[in-house]
Scaffold this motif. Structure first.
Motif, short mmCIF file in Angstrom:
data_model
loop_
_atom_site.label_atom_id
_atom_site.label_comp_id
_atom_site.label_asym_id
_atom_site.label_seq_id
_atom_site.Cartn_x
_atom_site.Cartn_y
_atom_site.Cartn_z
N ARG A 30 10.48 12.50 -10.24
CA ARG A 30 10.42 11.23 -10.96
C ARG A 30 11.64 11.08 -11.86
O ARG A 30 12.11 12.05 -12.44
CB ARG A 30 9.15 11.15 -11.78
CG ARG A 30 7.89 11.04 -10.93
CD ARG A 30 6.65 11.08 -11.80
NE ARG A 30 6.79 10.22 -12.97
CZ ARG A 30 5.99 9.20 -13.25
NH1 ARG A 30 4.97 8.93 -12.47
NH2 ARG A 30 6.19 8.47 -14.33
N SER A 31 12.11 9.86 -11.98
CA SER A 31 13.29 9.61 -12.81
C SER A 31 12.99 9.71 -14.30
O SER A 31 13.91 9.73 -15.11
CB SER A 31 13.88 8.23 -12.49
OG SER A 31 12.94 7.23 -12.80
N ASP A 32 11.73 9.82 -14.66
CA ASP A 32 11.38 10.00 -16.07
C ASP A 32 10.88 11.42 -16.35
O ASP A 32 10.28 11.68 -17.38
CB ASP A 32 10.34 8.97 -16.51
CG ASP A 32 9.02 9.08 -15.77
OD1 ASP A 32 8.94 9.81 -14.77
OD2 ASP A 32 8.06 8.42 -16.20
N SER A 33 11.18 12.35 -15.45
CA SER A 33 10.73 13.73 -15.65
C SER A 33 11.79 14.53 -16.41
O SER A 33 12.99 14.26 -16.34
CB SER A 33 10.45 14.40 -14.30
OG SER A 33 11.66 14.63 -13.60
N TYR A 37 16.08 14.76 -15.99
CA TYR A 37 17.02 14.65 -17.11
C TYR A 37 17.80 15.95 -17.31
O TYR A 37 19.00 15.92 -17.59
CB TYR A 37 16.29 14.28 -18.40
CG TYR A 37 15.65 12.93 -18.37
CD1 TYR A 37 16.33 11.81 -17.87
CD2 TYR A 37 14.36 12.74 -18.84
CE1 TYR A 37 15.73 10.56 -17.85
CE2 TYR A 37 13.76 11.49 -18.83
CZ TYR A 37 14.45 10.41 -18.33
OH TYR A 37 13.86 9.17 -18.32
N ALA A 73 17.15 10.38 -23.47
CA ALA A 73 16.06 10.42 -22.49
C ALA A 73 15.32 11.76 -22.56
O ALA A 73 14.09 11.80 -22.49
CB ALA A 73 16.61 10.18 -21.09
N LYS A 76 13.23 11.76 -25.82
CA LYS A 76 12.05 10.91 -25.65
C LYS A 76 11.00 11.62 -24.78
O LYS A 76 9.81 11.62 -25.10
CB LYS A 76 12.44 9.58 -25.01
CG LYS A 76 11.28 8.65 -24.78
CD LYS A 76 11.73 7.37 -24.12
CE LYS A 76 10.53 6.49 -23.77
NZ LYS A 76 10.93 5.32 -23.00
N THR A 77 11.42 12.23 -23.70
CA THR A 77 10.50 12.93 -22.81
C THR A 77 9.83 14.11 -23.52
O THR A 77 8.62 14.31 -23.38
CB THR A 77 11.22 13.41 -21.54
OG1 THR A 77 11.79 12.27 -20.89
CG2 THR A 77 10.28 14.11 -20.59
#
Length: 83
Positions: A30-33, A37, A73, A76-77
């Motif tokens: 996932r691009s938000d994992s 990052y 990013a 935030k994660t």
């Protein structure tokens, strides 16, 4: 640093960025994992070192921007993981 070590860092950085992009493109990452990052951040750092050493400053610029985008990013994660 030796030129061999710089070349190794350049290759590792390139591979990390490509792996992150490829795995995301095929929906394996996932691009938000955090892993996405982290691969982009460390890959970008390694490529910054490599491109500065090789005096490829246009590439240095894009990789510095890549790293700057990854930092907030990641923060935030990590904050979301603690919640």
């Amino acid at each position: 640093m030796s030129e061999t070590l710089i070349d190794i860092l350049g290759w590792i950085g390139s591979i990390e960025v490509i792996v992150a992009y490829g795995l995301n493109s095929y929906q394996r990452l996932r691009s938000d994992s955090l892993m996405f990052y982290a691969l982009n951040f460390t890959g970008g750092i390694f490529l910054v070192v490599y491109t500065i050493y090789k005096e490829a400053y246009a590439n240095t610029f894009i990789n510095v921007v890549w790293v700057i985008i990854a930092i907030p990013a990641i923060i935030k994660t990590l904050r979301n993981l603690k919640s």
